[in-house]
Design an enzyme around this catalytic site. Structure first.
Site, PDB file in Angstrom:
ATOM      1  N   ASP A   8       0.910  -1.133  -0.191  1.00 34.91           N
ATOM      2  CA  ASP A   8      -0.223  -0.008   0.025  1.00 34.91           C
ATOM      3  C   ASP A   8       0.862   1.061  -0.052  1.00 34.91           C
ATOM      4  OD1 ASP A   8      -2.382   1.584  -0.068  1.00 34.91           O
ATOM      5  OD2 ASP A   8      -3.126   0.825   2.000  1.00 34.91           O
ATOM      6  N   GLU A  10       0.136   4.833   1.776  1.00 30.87           N
ATOM      7  CA  GLU A  10      -0.031   5.627   2.961  1.00 30.87           C
ATOM      8  C   GLU A  10       0.913   5.519   4.126  1.00 30.87           C
ATOM      9  OE1 GLU A  10      -4.058   5.721   0.954  1.00 30.87           O
ATOM     10  OE2 GLU A  10      -2.732   4.222   1.582  1.00 30.87           O
ATOM     11  N   HIS A  60      -2.302   0.022  -4.182  1.00 27.69           N
ATOM     12  CA  HIS A  60      -2.945   1.229  -3.511  1.00 27.69           C
ATOM     13  C   HIS A  60      -3.543   2.050  -4.920  1.00 27.69           C
ATOM     14  CE1 HIS A  60      -3.116   5.232  -2.001  1.00 27.69           C
ATOM     15  NE2 HIS A  60      -2.450   5.631  -3.245  1.00 27.69           N
ATOM     16  N   HIS A 104      -0.990   1.011   6.794  1.00 28.67           N
ATOM     17  CA  HIS A 104      -1.436   1.926   7.624  1.00 28.67           C
ATOM     18  C   HIS A 104      -2.665   1.551   8.469  1.00 28.67           C
ATOM     19  CE1 HIS A 104      -5.261   2.375   5.594  1.00 28.67           C
ATOM     20  NE2 HIS A 104      -4.530   2.133   4.211  1.00 28.67           N
ATOM     21  N   HIS A 116      -7.354   5.278   7.573  1.00 31.35           N
ATOM     22  CA  HIS A 116      -8.612   5.083   6.985  1.00 31.35           C
ATOM     23  C   HIS A 116      -8.800   3.763   6.965  1.00 31.35           C
ATOM     24  CE1 HIS A 116      -5.828   4.692   3.418  1.00 31.35           C
ATOM     25  NE2 HIS A 116      -7.003   4.085   2.596  1.00 31.35           N
ATOM     26  N   GLU A 135      -7.253  -2.506   7.094  1.00 34.82           N
ATOM     27  CA  GLU A 135      -7.004  -3.260   5.967  1.00 34.82           C
ATOM     28  C   GLU A 135      -5.966  -4.350   6.437  1.00 34.82           C
ATOM     29  OE1 GLU A 135      -5.699  -0.126   3.065  1.00 34.82           O
ATOM     30  OE2 GLU A 135      -7.454   0.870   3.700  1.00 34.82           O
TER      31      GLU A 135
END
Length: 280
Positions: A8, A10, A60, A104, A116, A135
């Protein structure tokens, strides 16, 4: 030893600004280079530990972020939209372990950098079998449904805490410490990449310590949206039901359907949000 790597953005080394995550944004191109650097650190650590192959999944946004021209030539890359299993695309039962980089914290974690869950604006919270789900948990559960353990999670300090709470003695590497959602204390890339490489090799050197993270079926995916309009639109999908004005639920015995549904939700949520104008 076949290793799977989901990347990902972030949680990538050096990044704190949403502009750095999106094509056309200020710093995006450099962000892609840093993202590839984190991926390469995992790849290098995996081969140091004796891996036979590493499959990398760009997990991502557009999933067109990792720089294939800069990627370690010993790995292969899954890139581009239309992947039915999104962040877990490419995971299969014969993988020895899964590694997560650039991850994240879930939505609502105060010191989580760019925190998020799946969608940054449209989703308030995600639940899996009634428990709050980020996630990390979502993809770890997908891996676990195929008997694959998670060996490494690299990202910000908050996601490392989340991973240890969820997965026990998983190897974690924190590349930044969140101050607030858009600010953090950062490690220089050379330092972060060394720690990721060493952490990966250490993790894969003790694979016997890890167990798959198993969520017992049936799986009920709950999503709390920020909009009644998005919830209503998503409830049109067969099998999805409204559980409240802004809350949808979906139950299945196949975890692949859980992962696939998020791809559909992303399209619906984005379209409704774009069409709602100032009321979104």
């Amino acid at each position: 030893m076949k290793i799977y790597l989901s990347v990902d953005m972030e949680g990538v080394t050096g990044l704190t600004d949403p502009e750095e995550m999106h094509l056309g944004g200020r710093g995006y191109e450099r962000g892609c280079e840093l993202m590839t650097g984190d991926a390469n650190a995992v790849i290098q650590g995996a081969f140091d530990a004796g891996a036979a192959s590493v499959l990398v999944n760009d997990a991502h946004g557009s999933t067109k972020n990792l720089r294939i021209d800069l990627l370690d030539e010993r790995a292969t890359l899954i890139r581009g939209p239309g992947k039915p299993h999104r962040m877990g695309q490419g995971l299969i039962p014969d993988m020895a372990a899964a590694c997560f980089a650039g991850y994240h914290a879930r939505a609502g974690v105060p010191h989580g950098v760019l925190n998020h869950t799946w969608m940054g604006k449209e989703i308030q919270n995600v639940y899996l079998n009634g428990e709050i789900c980020g996630e990390t948990r979502l993809v770890a559960g997908f891996a676990g449904s195929m008997g694959v353990p998670v060996a490494l999670v690299a990202g910000d300090e908050a996601v490392c805490e989340e991973a240890r709470e969820l997965l026990g003695e998983v190897e974690t590497v924190a590349v930044k410490k969140g101050i607030d959602k858009f600010s953090a204390e950062l490690l220089p890339p050379a330092v972060a990449w060394r720690r990721i490489r060493e952490g990966t090799a250490r993790a894969l050197g003790r694979l016997a310590d890890f167990r798959p993270y198993v969520v017992e079926p049936p799986y009920t995916l709950g999503v709390e949206w920020n909009s009644t309009a998005i919830a209503a639109a998503c409830s049109i999908v067969p099998g999805v039901r409204l559980a409240g004005p802004r809350h949808t639920e979906f139950t299945t015995s196949d975890y692949h359907e859980v992962m696939g549904l998020f791809g559909i939700f992303s399209m619906i949520g984005g379209q409704v949000a774009c069409g709602s104008g100032r009321y979104g």
